[in-house]
Design a protein around this motif. Structure first.
Motif, PDB file in Angstrom:
ATOM      1  N   PRO A 507       0.813  -1.215   0.000  1.00  0.00           N
ATOM      2  CA  PRO A 507       0.000   0.000   0.000  1.00  0.00           C
ATOM      3  C   PRO A 507       0.850   1.269   0.000  1.00  0.00           C
ATOM      4  N   SER A 508       0.246   2.370  -0.415  1.00  0.00           N
ATOM      5  CA  SER A 508       0.923   3.668  -0.404  1.00  0.00           C
ATOM      6  C   SER A 508       0.803   4.353   0.947  1.00  0.00           C
ATOM      7  N   GLU A 509      -0.035   3.801   1.830  1.00  0.00           N
ATOM      8  CA  GLU A 509      -0.195   4.339   3.182  1.00  0.00           C
ATOM      9  C   GLU A 509      -0.566   3.192   4.111  1.00  0.00           C
ATOM     10  N   ASN A 510      -0.398   3.391   5.417  1.00  0.00           N
ATOM     11  CA  ASN A 510      -0.762   2.342   6.369  1.00  0.00           C
ATOM     12  C   ASN A 510      -2.230   1.957   6.181  1.00  0.00           C
ATOM     13  N   THR A 511      -2.479   0.648   6.104  1.00  0.00           N
ATOM     14  CA  THR A 511      -3.816   0.158   5.782  1.00  0.00           C
ATOM     15  C   THR A 511      -4.254  -0.873   6.807  1.00  0.00           C
ATOM     16  N   ARG A 529       1.950  -1.798   6.755  1.00  0.00           N
ATOM     17  CA  ARG A 529       2.672  -0.570   6.439  1.00  0.00           C
ATOM     18  C   ARG A 529       3.220  -0.605   5.013  1.00  0.00           C
ATOM     19  N   ARG A 530       3.663   0.540   4.553  1.00  0.00           N
ATOM     20  CA  ARG A 530       4.163   0.656   3.186  1.00  0.00           C
ATOM     21  C   ARG A 530       5.376  -0.217   2.933  1.00  0.00           C
ATOM     22  N   THR A 608      -9.329   0.643   5.488  1.00  0.00           N
ATOM     23  CA  THR A 608      -8.996   2.066   5.624  1.00  0.00           C
ATOM     24  C   THR A 608      -8.312   2.617   4.381  1.00  0.00           C
ATOM     25  N   GLY A 609      -8.228   1.855   3.320  1.00  0.00           N
ATOM     26  CA  GLY A 609      -7.574   2.333   2.109  1.00  0.00           C
ATOM     27  C   GLY A 609      -7.505   1.232   1.076  1.00  0.00           C
TER      28      GLY A 609
END
Length: 625
Positions: A507-511, A529-530, A608-609
């Motif tokens: 992911p590009s951000e914590n998910t 985490r990324r 969350t993403g």
């Protein structure tokens, strides 16, 4: 005293330490294989073999490393992995040079110690970390003790003043990590007991009296929060700084929340011994005894502990020679402070036996396999850093040998006596609750439990067209948001899930990857985490260390569980394994205070993403009423 050739750079001096008990061999013999350190060998003979070897290893380190680099642990090829000055390990190389200077009187070792410690002086003003004792007392502390140079005293006083800013009078503790004004978390690790000696020393050498009070109160508070009834220790304890309420007791470098990381236990033995020496508080003596007795009675036959005293695969688990060395040093000192002769003898003999084992070919690097002095250290087993040389293991080994060499001759020459037999007091875990297991299959885009029950699905879900990862079916959660699987169940306090996972792209951000919830309130959950690592959370608070990183496209197994313990506490654990490998020690394992104890649903996926996942073979366990 036999004559010998000077070591490199050494002026001829008479080595009269320990009333002539230590004898050096000629330098030409340093390359000879060491004899086995048998149990009957006088430790004085063992000492005479070790220091020349240590000199050889440290000579090689000094000739290969720049003065701005500090060794921490050895790499697979045997060379040192190095750090900058701000690492907790940076003071141990100059400290080891000072040990050689103390033993030999050779100016070259003082010169080397001063050259490497010069780059550490800037650390004296740091207030962002607790490890100033590790960094500066091992280096400048030894420097001042051996030379009396005034500039070293001033550096240490400044460092003590900086460390004191991490003390919180409301908590009665030194904050180990985090910002000084953090009002959400107050973390204290058992390692902190190794840094309070700097405060005690400063109070005796021109610093404020309050420094003594801070160190004393910190030790009393750690005794209350970190030491269990049987003498074992937690590594990490977290408090709510607004209420001083205990929020978490857990592990970081050990195996589980209720097992005992052996080096953390060594830090406790050492720190409480220092606290008793400085305060003469009987509570500190009882703490030193309690933690030392636990360490001794859990040692294996060769006196060098496994990395965790309850590691799951003993005797196949790695050892930690650094834990043995630090404890041996502490036990020598404790034997001199102990008020009961029979205990003093036991601690002295335990130190002797540990040192004999470390000085044997099994642990002493006599064949130049690495740059270290000792073999078989464990830096961080859950992160696969084990069976290595450790600079702090070397330092405490030399310190322990020097301390032992200074014991009165009438003590070191005493015939060995049988050590008191102690029974292990392993805590009972009680009867495990009965569980039911439900295996979910993903068929035609629907999460279907084998057992009867309510199932719901939220967000778009498609099958993986190329086939299952394992078992009968797998589901792909595409890179859209929201997209996750949700399963409802009867609310309960004890629950766990495990599943296979393949992340197509990080992911590009914590998910948020997996969550247990009560309605919409999150309880335990795992974030990806990324960089591919996972971390666990208890509501808004991160729990324990992070996992090893996962790689894109690789298959893993993940588990997350909560088990009600007592009152408002529960045990939260998270594990990661590659492919079909068995779960070993969880990467996160803590006893945590719950805001809401009961869960009624499980979510898997990108909650969350956006995250492109493949999930299979989901198992949900919930305790029967």
């Amino acid at each position: 005293m036999r004559s010998r050739k000077p070591w490199p750079g050494e002026k001829p001096v008479l080595l009269g330490m320990a009333r002539g008990l230590l004898m050096l061999v000629p330098l030409a013999l340093l390359s000879w294989p060491l004899a086995t350190a048998a149990r009957g060998e006088p430790l004085e003979d063992t000492l005479a073999r070790v220091f020349p070897l240590a000199a050889r290893q440290l000579e090689a380190t000094a000739s290969t490393l720049p003065e701005t680099e500090y060794p921490s642990e050895t790499l697979p090829d045997g060379t040192w992995d190095t750090t900058d000055a701000d690492s907790f390990t940076s003071g141990f190389l100059p400290g080891s040079f000072w040990a050689l200077y103390e033993y030999t009187g050779a100016p070259i070792w003082r010169t080397r110690a001063e050259r490497w410690q010069a780059g550490l002086e800037s650390q004296k003003d740091r207030t962002d970390d607790q490890d100033l004792g590790f960094i500066l007392f091992t280096s400048f502390g030894n420097a001042y003790r051996l030379t009396g140079q005034e500039s070293y005293r001033r550096i240490l006083l400044t460092a003590a003043s900086s460390l004191s800013q991490r003390y919180d009078a409301r908590m009665g503790l030194i904050r180990s990590r985090g910002d000084l004004d953090d009002e959400d978390e107050f973390e204290v690790i058992i390692d902190s007991m190794m840094n309070i000696e700097l405060l005690f020393w400063a109070a005796r050498n021109g610093g404020r009296r309050e420094l003594y009070d801070m160190a004393h109160q910190h030790a009393l508070s750690v005794l209350e929060s970190h030491v269990r009834a049987d003498g074992s220790t937690y590594q990490t304890v977290n408090f709510d700084p607004r209420t001083r309420m205990l929020r978490e007791q857990g592990k970081e470098q050990g195996c589980r929340w209720n097992t005992t990381w052996s080096r953390g236990q060594a830090w406790a033995v050492y720190g409480f011994t220092v606290a008793y020496r400085e305060t003469k508080d009987p509570r500190m003596l009882r703490a030193a005894r309690l933690t030392a007795d636990y360490f001794i009675r859990h040692l294996p036959s060769d006196e060098v502990p496994y990395w965790d005293f309850q590691a799951p695969n003993i005797p196949k688990e790695p050892r930690d020679s650094s834990a043995a060395a630090a404890t041996a040093s502490a036990l020598v000192e404790l034997s001199q402070l102990e008020t009961r002769p029979e205990r003093a003898l036991r601690y002295r003999e335990a130190a002797r036996d540990i040192l004999r084992s470390l000085a044997s070919p099994a642990y002493l690097d006599s064949n130049r396999r690495t740059s270290a002095i000792l073999l078989h250290g464990t830096a961080f087993r859950p992160h696969d850093r084990f069976d290595t040389g450790l600079i702090y293991g070397d330092y405490f080994f030399l310190e322990a040998l020097l301390r032992y060499s200074k014991l009165p001759e009438r003590l070191t020459s005493r015939e060995p006596q049988q050590r008191e037999a102690l029974l292990s007091a392993a805590p009972s875990t009680g009867e495990a609750p009965r569980n039911r297991e439900r295996l979910f299959r993903f068929e035609e885009g629907i999460l279907t439990p084998e057992a009867t029950g309510v199932d719901r699905i939220v967000g778009p879900v498609t099958l993986v067209s190329e086939g299952a990862l394992v078992g009968n079916g797998s589901v792909r959660i595409p890179d859209t948001f929201p997209a996750f699987l949700e399963e409802h169940f009867t609310d309960t306090t004890d629950f766990s899930t495990s599943f296979y996972l393949r992340v197509e792209s990080l992911p590009s951000e914590n998910t948020d990857l997996v969550s247990f919830l009560k309605g919409r309130t999150p309880l335990g959950n795992l974030f990806l985490r990324r960089n591919g690592t996972l971390f666990a959370r208890n509501g808004p608070f991160e729990v324990g260390p992070r996992s090893n990183p996962m790689e894109e496209g690789e298959l893993y197994r993940i588990s997350l569980s909560q088990k009600r313990e007592s009152g408002s506490f529960a045990i939260l654990e998270a594990s990661l394994a590659r492919g079909d490998e068995a779960f070993e020690c969880p990467f996160a394992s803590s006893r945590v205070r719950l805001s809401t104890p009961r869960a009624d649903r499980l979510r898997l996926g990108a909650t969350t993403g956006p995250l492109d996942l493949v999930i299979d073979d989901v198992r949900l366990d919930t305790a029967l009423p």
